[in-house]
Scaffold this motif. Structure first.
Motif: not given
Length: 92
Positions: A27-29, A52
């Motif tokens: 999800r962060l990616q 991030t």
């Protein structure tokens, strides 16, 4: 098993599964432009976390810069004007 994981089990803390961690990293990616725009699908979790942190730092710098610019603009406007009220609301 790492000592951190064994300690968290002993303290009764809820353990996050490897699948959940992989999902969160994925999800962060998708959220970080530097990574999302790359051609390669494979990026290490550490690289995702590093990017991030870099992205959050850049957002902080951008917010600081915009706040400074708004403060300068506020100083150059009439205190009682509608523009000044709008600028003050943005700075709050």
């Amino acid at each position: 098993m790492s000592s951190r994981r064994s300690r968290s089990r002993q303290s009764g803390a809820t353990r996050i599964s490897d699948d959940q961690i992989a999902d969160l990293v994925s999800r962060l990616q998708q959220l970080i432009p530097e990574i999302r725009n790359r051609r390669s699908d494979k990026v290490s979790a550490s690289k995702v976390l590093q990017e991030t942190c870099n992205y959050i730092r850049s957002l902080h710098r951008e917010v600081d810069d915009l706040s400074d610019r708004l403060s300068e603009l506020l100083e150059s406007t009439d205190r009682d004007s509608a523009e000044a009220a709008i600028i003050r609301s943005l700075l709050m």
